[in-house]
Enzyme design. Structure first.
Site, short mmCIF file in Angstrom:
data_model
loop_
_atom_site.label_atom_id
_atom_site.label_comp_id
_atom_site.label_asym_id
_atom_site.label_seq_id
_atom_site.Cartn_x
_atom_site.Cartn_y
_atom_site.Cartn_z
CD GLN A 179 25.35 89.22 12.86
OE1 GLN A 179 25.65 90.36 12.55
NE2 GLN A 179 24.26 88.65 12.38
CB SER A 199 26.74 84.58 6.38
OG SER A 199 25.60 84.84 5.60
CG HIS A 201 22.56 87.24 4.15
ND1 HIS A 201 21.52 87.72 4.90
CD2 HIS A 201 22.90 86.07 4.71
CE1 HIS A 201 21.24 86.86 5.88
NE2 HIS A 201 22.07 85.85 5.77
CB THR A 237 25.97 73.47 -10.15
OG1 THR A 237 25.86 72.19 -10.78
CG2 THR A 237 26.55 74.48 -11.13
CB CYS A 325 8.17 86.84 15.14
SG CYS A 325 6.52 87.47 15.37
C1 LIG Z 1 25.79 84.40 14.17
C2 LIG Z 1 25.07 83.85 13.00
N1 LIG Z 1 25.32 82.60 12.59
C3 LIG Z 1 24.71 82.05 11.53
C4 LIG Z 1 23.76 82.74 10.82
C5 LIG Z 1 23.10 82.10 9.65
O1 LIG Z 1 23.61 82.64 8.45
P1 LIG Z 1 22.76 82.56 7.10
O2 LIG Z 1 21.60 83.49 7.26
O3 LIG Z 1 23.72 83.02 6.04
O4 LIG Z 1 22.35 81.16 6.89
C6 LIG Z 1 23.43 84.03 11.23
C7 LIG Z 1 22.36 84.79 10.54
O5 LIG Z 1 21.70 85.62 11.11
C8 LIG Z 1 24.10 84.61 12.33
O6 LIG Z 1 23.83 85.85 12.75
#
Ligand SMILES: Cc1ncc(COP(=O)(O)O)c(C=O)c1O
Length: 379
Positions: A179, A199, A201, A237, A325
């Protein structure tokens, strides 16, 4: 109806320039980076360039970056991979009760494998105590995993101070920075971390991209077996199109980080001010001082989280609770439970999280709609 997306901590829209950057890797440059021919070489070149961009963004070296399928894999690789590699040195691991499940459940798996895990408590702001951490450290502690910024509340831990504490201890130090990446200044040398998860996304790259920083010399057992990709650390890959997008997203993020952080901090203030002006009572969950700019977690006591989320969704506003949820009902958040116990506050919490595309007028609209709905539901 114009919909408003305010759940960027869950996932973020892919930036148009990121989409653009990915297309050639589906159409012309689709080669396997392990192939010798020119198609393979094109793909390999991308990986090399992207690795440099990833490394630079956290002041690491390119050979310290392992591409992963996202934060979950990076966290699992760090927690399970490091503990497994070091199990003859000790079997004790320290983490916190407020980690993302990617770390917590990986630690649970370590317990299944006869490791011992200490879960540090958090205070009402979601912060851990340095004294408790110091007291929990043992000779056989091989790994400490503490997140940089929390996904539900945005609460930031003092990673640099923990890095200093661990400097003279042989335990590896991992931080989940999923985050924080993109909003906080992350320098792995200054932070003193051995492992750091990121991450894609969350920063407008596609789902299924990410990396783990592994400091040179740190031992890691692989989780998957197969090819010799990523210097034998992560078989499979590589997701070249995803990595092309991730690279572009990082470049955009680096150029805009300061601006983004300032804008989202303003949004947080604006949203809270609008709620106050609408005379709707709420409780602020987390820390005012140690917080990521893009997350705002508040409770509207007397209104159930799931009812509020559904009502807001009907009004075209997408927000969330940080918790899962299951079968239509909310499980109490383990993060808020660690901070406040299970009570009305934890059962009425919602998370607003800001990102690419949000505007001030959206924030105002979201606040006004929230106030209206909360007042109606409280009647
Ligand atoms: C603090 C934290 N760690 C790990 C993850 C997991 O990442 P990913 O969704 O890329 O697997 C998230 C995803 O919400 C996250 O907020």
């Amino acid at each position: 109806m114009n919909r408003i997306y305010m759940d960027h901590a869950a996932t973020s829209p892919v930036h148009p320039e990121v989409v653009e950057a990915m297309i050639p890797y589906f159409t012309e440059k689709f080669g396997n980076p392990s192939s010798i021919h020119s198609y393979g070489r094109d793909a390999r070149k991308l990986l090399d360039e992207a690795r440099i961009v990833c490394a630079k963004s956290i002041n690491a070296r390119p050979n310290e970056i392992i591409f992963t399928s996202g934060g979950t894999e990076a966290d699992n690789m760090a927690v399970i991979g490091a503990a497994t590699a070091r199990q003859t040195d000790g079997r004790h691991v320290i983490t916190t009760a407020a980690e993302h499940h990617a770390v917590l459940h990986a630690c649970g798996e370590l317990e299944n494998r006869d490791f011992e895990v200490t879960y540090l408590n958090t205070d009402e702001e979601g912060r851990i105590s340095m004294d408790e951490l110091r007291a929990s450290l043992r000779e056989d502690t091989i790994l400490v995993s503490i997140m940089y910024g929390n996904n539900e509340t945005g609460t930031v831990q003092d990673i640099k101070e923990i890095g200093i504490l661990l400097k003279d201890h042989p335990a590896y130090f991992h931080s989940d920075a999923v985050q924080a990446y993109g909003l906080a200044d992350l320098d792995v040398n200054e932070l003193g971390v051995d492992l750091l998860s990121v991450s894609g996304h969350k920063i407008n790259a596609p789902n299924g991209t990410g990396f783990l920083y592994v400091k040179e010399g740190v031992k890691l057992s692989p989780l998957a077996f197969g090819g010799e990709q990523e210097r034998k650390r992560r078989a499979g890959t590589e997701n070249t199109a995803g990595i092309a997008g991730f690279k572009k997203a990082i470049e955009l993020m680096v150029a805009q980080k300061q601006d983004r952080a300032e804008t989202y901090l303003r949004f947080r203030e604006l949203l809270m001010n609008e709620l106050r002006e609408n005379e709707v009572e709420f409780l602020y969950n987390g820390s005012f001082e140690h917080v990521l700019p893009h997350v705002l977690n508040v409770s509207f006591v007397g209104v159930k989280t799931e009812v509020l989320l559904v009502s807001l969704d009907i009004a075209g506003i997408a927000v969330s609770s940080g918790s899962a949820c299951t079968a239509g009902s909310m499980e109490p958040s383990h993060v808020l439970t660690a901070m406040y116990g299970t009570n009305e506050r934890t059962k009425s919490a919602v998370r607003f999280s800001f990102g690419y595309g949000n505007t001030e007028s959206e924030i105002k609209k979201a606040a006004d709609e929230t106030a209206k709905i909360v007042k109606r539901l409280r009647k």
